[in-house]
Every structure is written in structure tokens, then in C-alpha cells.
Design an enzyme around this catalytic site. Structure first.
Site, PDB file in Angstrom:
ATOM      1  N   ASN A 209      -1.213  -3.295  -6.383  1.00 25.05           N
ATOM      2  CA  ASN A 209      -0.380  -2.722  -7.436  1.00 25.05           C
ATOM      3  C   ASN A 209      -1.011  -2.996  -8.801  1.00 25.05           C
ATOM      4  O   ASN A 209      -1.969  -3.758  -8.916  1.00 25.05           O
ATOM      5  CB  ASN A 209       1.015  -3.340  -7.376  1.00 25.05           C
ATOM      6  CG  ASN A 209       2.093  -2.389  -7.868  1.00 25.05           C
ATOM      7  OD1 ASN A 209       1.824  -1.445  -8.607  1.00 25.05           O
ATOM      8  ND2 ASN A 209       3.331  -2.635  -7.458  1.00 25.05           N
ATOM      9  N   PHE A 210      -0.456  -2.364  -9.807  1.00 27.66           N
ATOM     10  CA  PHE A 210      -0.789  -2.620 -11.216  1.00 27.66           C
ATOM     11  C   PHE A 210      -2.269  -2.387 -11.543  1.00 27.66           C
ATOM     12  O   PHE A 210      -2.873  -3.156 -12.281  1.00 27.66           O
ATOM     13  CB  PHE A 210      -0.347  -4.023 -11.635  1.00 27.66           C
ATOM     14  CG  PHE A 210       1.109  -4.273 -11.394  1.00 27.66           C
ATOM     15  CD1 PHE A 210       2.076  -3.497 -12.007  1.00 27.66           C
ATOM     16  CD2 PHE A 210       1.535  -5.251 -10.510  1.00 27.66           C
ATOM     17  CE1 PHE A 210       3.424  -3.695 -11.766  1.00 27.66           C
ATOM     18  CE2 PHE A 210       2.887  -5.466 -10.255  1.00 27.66           C
ATOM     19  CZ  PHE A 210       3.827  -4.682 -10.894  1.00 27.66           C
ATOM     20  N   LEU A 211      -2.845  -1.327 -10.972  1.00 25.14           N
ATOM     21  CA  LEU A 211      -4.169  -0.884 -11.403  1.00 25.14           C
ATOM     22  C   LEU A 211      -3.982  -0.183 -12.744  1.00 25.14           C
ATOM     23  O   LEU A 211      -3.374   0.886 -12.822  1.00 25.14           O
ATOM     24  CB  LEU A 211      -4.782   0.068 -10.383  1.00 25.14           C
ATOM     25  CG  LEU A 211      -6.056   0.801 -10.804  1.00 25.14           C
ATOM     26  CD1 LEU A 211      -7.143  -0.162 -11.231  1.00 25.14           C
ATOM     27  CD2 LEU A 211      -6.552   1.686  -9.677  1.00 25.14           C
ATOM     28  N   THR A 245       0.211   2.751  -2.862  1.00 20.31           N
ATOM     29  CA  THR A 245       0.840   4.056  -3.034  1.00 20.31           C
ATOM     30  C   THR A 245       0.240   4.764  -4.236  1.00 20.31           C
ATOM     31  O   THR A 245      -0.368   4.146  -5.114  1.00 20.31           O
ATOM     32  CB  THR A 245       2.363   3.932  -3.249  1.00 20.31           C
ATOM     33  OG1 THR A 245       2.608   3.071  -4.367  1.00 20.31           O
ATOM     34  CG2 THR A 245       3.043   3.376  -2.023  1.00 20.31           C
ATOM     35  N   LEU A 488       6.784  -1.562  -4.840  1.00 15.08           N
ATOM     36  CA  LEU A 488       7.235  -1.676  -6.223  1.00 15.08           C
ATOM     37  C   LEU A 488       6.396  -0.826  -7.156  1.00 15.08           C
ATOM     38  O   LEU A 488       5.228  -0.598  -6.919  1.00 15.08           O
ATOM     39  CB  LEU A 488       7.176  -3.139  -6.664  1.00 15.08           C
ATOM     40  CG  LEU A 488       7.965  -4.115  -5.774  1.00 15.08           C
ATOM     41  CD1 LEU A 488       7.792  -5.531  -6.271  1.00 15.08           C
ATOM     42  CD2 LEU A 488       9.449  -3.721  -5.755  1.00 15.08           C
TER      43      LEU A 488
END
Length: 488
Positions: A209-211, A245, A488
Site C-alpha cells: 500500500n501507499f505507493l 489493489t 485499505l
């Protein structure tokens, strides 16, 4: 591994690029690509037909838009051809489930690849409030925003603590890039460990996450470098699979779900441009349509407490095994993800409720949602949309074998969740077509969004998994039982 991008085809794979698309396939792919579909809807029919005739399969699959906004996605597509992910031409085939590429940890580099001059790698220490604030500011200013630049996800520091410091979290998987001179944080990619069940097979994965990359550096081609580095760090720790995702189609989604939105404060959503006024309706009618009572209806519904962890863990584990793709929680993860613990200076992120039978005191149901605001960009009146996202839920009724009873129970439970969110001052309640959500989305007046969420597995091949939608991109009860995980 990454949030928006990832992939590798076998060495003998032939690229799909350059192949013209059959009209029937075009129609199916447009349902998976709402941005492109919306653009075509506003074009002259002959112009649209001509444009589609000249697009190749890889352009459609990567979510390319005619306006050129997503040209960078073609470069991403080429990168994914070098990664251990299923190729596009494998989609729909009967795949042998399992790891794609065997990784020898001894051959994994112990040092990262060099960055372009003027930048250097760093490991973020999120127990340090200053570094946590740096990540918060990077994401709030440069992370995902809508195509019209009206809204941007606003991840609070409390949310980042919750999302990135779950049981077993590893500091080394919180990766950053700094400008060498200014020491400013200009890019990030993060991961947390968890376990999945894919059609019953349990695998250890990193949830990526958080790329995020500073807007001024988007031309530096940092995305593949960040993905390679988080992959290297995971390999070093013996984790060879990941889940992530994205809103665009890359090689190759294991599943796709559609976003649905339920207005809780319709007037505000209309003011900020989130919700349109339907043709032939009025503001007052829309407010009336979306009205919710102040009090819940489910007997025994109350806030979840620490004493409920074991009961919720047991119920959720049994409930989750009904889905082809689900998260295999531990008791410690239930404690972390679902129980709100009030702390000075920390905002509430998770809301969880249980239903306790008055006579047996057994927990028969539970439901949860989390708080993720969106910044409203350049609006004179509102600076944020307070959004609740449906998280995990479960009910004993699922094991009765009576689908109509399950539908009725979920409609009652979710209507109460909407009331709880409204009473907590949320403006909108968001949900996907995952889990058993098609049983209640339309009944409870959720409206279809124009966004898809595509699920990807890295270095793991699995046959396509249902996302709760049919070929018309609408919730379909017959397509349930696939996705049972919330990202998330």
C-alpha cells in the site's frame, strides 16, 4: 509488488500489444474500464468507433484514456511484463494454482539498486512522530485523487499507525526515498505481513500500500524502482508473495469489484460535487430519499469490546472461509484491526459493533467500518468529505443454509451500520461488491460509483475469482463467494 502496478509474464509469453480487439471483447473490457467508458459516452459515435478500432488490447487493459492522462500506464504495462504475474493471455484459462517463480533467498541482493542522482533510500521509522508526520504530509499532498482533481484521500496519522503497524509489522517494509540535499521525503511504498487463503490454500503475503511519488518527480520512473525495492526487502525476509489493489487494469487481476456509495449527508455531497442531482428530482426529494432513523433496530447491538475478541475471531474465521480469497486472521490481528482503543491525541479509525443474544449472551453478528476522509480541493465551504468504508462483518445466519434469511439479516445489520455511521457524523458510506454485499447494496440505496477496484496477487497464479458483479457491471448474488478481503 505495489498498490497500482505489478507483473511478470513467463519468458515465452507473446505480448498482447498490437492485437486489435473483437467488438464483443471491447464491450466487456469497457465494463472493466469506467473512465474510458465515460469518455466514449461523451463522444460522437463514429469518432468513438474509429478510436476503438485503432486501440490494441494492451491499451484497453491498462485503463488507457483517450485524453492521454494515462499514457504512463503503457510504460507500467511494459514493466509488468518483467515480473512474476500472470500474463493477460492467461486470463480465463484453467490455471494451475500456486507460486509462479521460485525464489532463492541466498541469491537475493542484500543492497538496493541505486537511485537517480540526488535521491537516496531510507527506512521510515513510524514510531518517530516526525517521520510519521512526513509520510502523512507526502500522502495528503501527492496520493490518489480523482480524475477531476476535486478529491484526494486524506490519511490521518492515526490511520497510518493502524494500517502500517499491525501484528508482525516490519520497519524495513516502510520504504522511503529522500532528496539527498534537502532530506525531504519524496516517495514511499509500504507493506505489512498477513496470511491469505486462496481457495483454501494458505499463503504468507505482504499487503502492499501507499505507493506515492511527489508530483514533481512523476517523470523520473520511480514506480518500478520502488516496487523492485519493496520486493527485494520482502524476499530477504522470506516472503515471496504479495497482494495489492489498483484502479487500473494491469497484468492480471485475480478479481475486480465495483464501488458503491450510500449518501448519509446528501446535501453536503451535492455541494462538493460528489453526488449529482438526478434528472427530474429535487434536493428535498434526495434528502428525503436518503433519510435514516436516529436509532438502530437490531436487538443486542452494541460497540465491540476487548472481551468480545475470542467470539468475533471464531465467528469471522468461519464466515471468511466461505470466500475463495480471504484473510486468515490471527486473534492478535482481530484485536488490532477491530477493537477501538482510545488514546490521547489519536483520532478514532475503526468502529466495530457486535450483536449479543440477550438470553445466551452469545455473539451472533458483528459489523465494522473504518474512517478515511477525502480532502475537498479548493472548495469555499467544505474542506473534507468524511467517508466510512465497510470493513469486516459476519453473521451466524450465513450458516443456516437459508439465503433469504441471510439477506434479511444483512439488510437489518447494515442499515444499523449506516445509522451508526450517520450518528458519528460521516457524510458517505462506501462499500464494494465483495463478500455478501450484493445482498443489500441496492435495497439500502447504495448508488453505483464509477470506480473499480482490481485485486492482484504477486508471484502467485490463481484462476479468476468472482467480485460480486456480472457482465453488466452490476451487483449479482450469483457472483458472490469470491472476494472476502478488504484492502485499505
Amino acid at each position: 509488488m505495489s498498490d497500482p502496478n505489478k507483473g511478470k509474464a513467463p519468458a515465452n509469453d507473446k505480448s498482447e500489444a498490437g492485437k486489435k480487439v473483437d467488438p464483443k471483447l471491447v464491450a466487456a473490457l469497457l465494463d472493466q474500464n469506467p473512465a474510458l467508458k465515460n469518455e466514449i459516452a461523451n463522444m460522437d459515435k463514429d469518432q468513438a468507433a474509429s478510436m476503438l478500432a485503432n486501440m490494441d488490447l494492451s491499451q484497453l487493459l491498462t485503463g488507457l484514456s483517450m485524453g492521454g492522462k494515462n499514457q504512463k500506464d503503457m510504460a507500467s504495462y511494459k514493466f509488468w511484463q518483467t515480473q512474476p504475474v500472470p500474463a493477460f493471455n492467461e486470463a480465463g484459462k484453467q490455471a494451475t494454482q500456486g507460486q509462479i517463480k521460485q525464489i532463492d533467498p541466498e541469491k537475493v541482493s542484500k543492497t538496493p539498486d541505486p537511485l537517480v542522482e540526488g535521491f537516496e533510500w531510507c527506512t521510515l521509522d513510524l514510531t518517530n512522530e516526525d517521520e510519521l508526520k512526513e509520510l502523512y504530509e507526502l500522502l495528503n499532498n501527492h496520493y490518489v485523487e480523482d480524475d477531476n482533481a476535486m478529491f484526494r484521500f486524506s490519511y490521518s496519522q492515526s490511520f497510518l499507525h493502524w494500517a502500517l503497524m499491525s501484528p508482525g509489522w516490519k520497519k524495513e517494509w516502510h520504504v522511503g526515498v529522500r532528496a539527498s540535499k534537502s532530506r525531504k521525503l519524496v516517495a514511499s511504498i509500504c507493506g505489512v505481513p498477513t496470511e491469505l487463503r486462496v481457495r483454501g490454500e494458505r499463503i504468507k503475503v505482504t499487503e502492499i500500500n501507499f505507493l506515492c511519488i511527489h508530483k514533481k518527480l512523476r517523470s523520473k520512473r520511480l514506480t518500478p524502482v520502488l516496487i523492485k525495492e519493496i520486493t527485494r526487502r520482502c524476499y530477504v525476509d522470506g516472503i515471496f508473495q504479495a497482494i495489492y489493489t489498483g484502479g487500473i487494469i494491469l497484468p492480471t487481476p485475480v478479481s475486480s469489484c465495483r464501488y458503491y456509495h450510500r449518501a448519509l449527508n446528501w446535501l453536503k455531497l451535492y455541494d462538493v460535487g460528489f453526488s449529482p442531482l438526478p434528472h427530474g428530482s429535487t434536493k428535498s426529494r434526495m434528502v428525503t430519499k436518503n433519510h435514516l432513523p436516529s436509532n438502530t433496530s437490531t436487538p443486542g447491538l452494541r460497540a465491540m469490546e476487548t472481551k468480545d475478541i475470542d467470539a468475533v475471531y471464531d465467528l469471522l474465521e468461519r464466515y471468511m472461509r466461505r470466500f475463495d480469497l480471504n484473510q486468515a486472521f490471527t486473534r492478535e490481528e482481530i484485536d488490532h484491526w477491530l477493537v477501538y482503543k482510545e488514546k490521547p491525541g489519536m483520532e478514532q479509525v475503526i468502529w466495530s459493533y457486535v450483536v449479543e443474544d440477550a438470553e445466551t449472551h452469545k455473539i451472533t453478528d458483528f459489523v465494522s467500518f473504518y474512517n478515511l476522509e477525502s480532502t475537498v480541493i479548493d472548495h469555499p465551504k467544505h474542506d473534507a468529505v468524511h467517508a466510512a468504508y465497510l470493513y469486516y462483518y459476519a453473521t451466524e445466519t450465513a450458516f443456516s443454509g437459508d439465503k433469504e434469511a441471510l439477506k434479511e439479516r444483512l439488510q437489518l445489520l447494515m442499515n444499523d451500520a449506516l445509522i451508526c455511521a450517520k450518528n458519528a457524523k460521516f457524510d458517505v458510506f462506501n462499500a464494494l461488491t465483495s463478500h455478501d454485499n450484493p445482498l443489500f447494496l441496492e435495497k439500502l440505496k447504495f448508488g453505483a460509483g464509477d470506480g473499480q477496484l482490481h485485486f492482484y496477487l504477486y508471484n502467485y497464479r490463481a484462476a479468476p475469482i468472482g467480485g460480486g458483479i456480472n457482465q453488466k457491471n452490476l451487483p449479482d448474488e450469483s457472483k458472490m463467494g469470491g472476494v472476502g478481503i478488504v484492502m485499505l
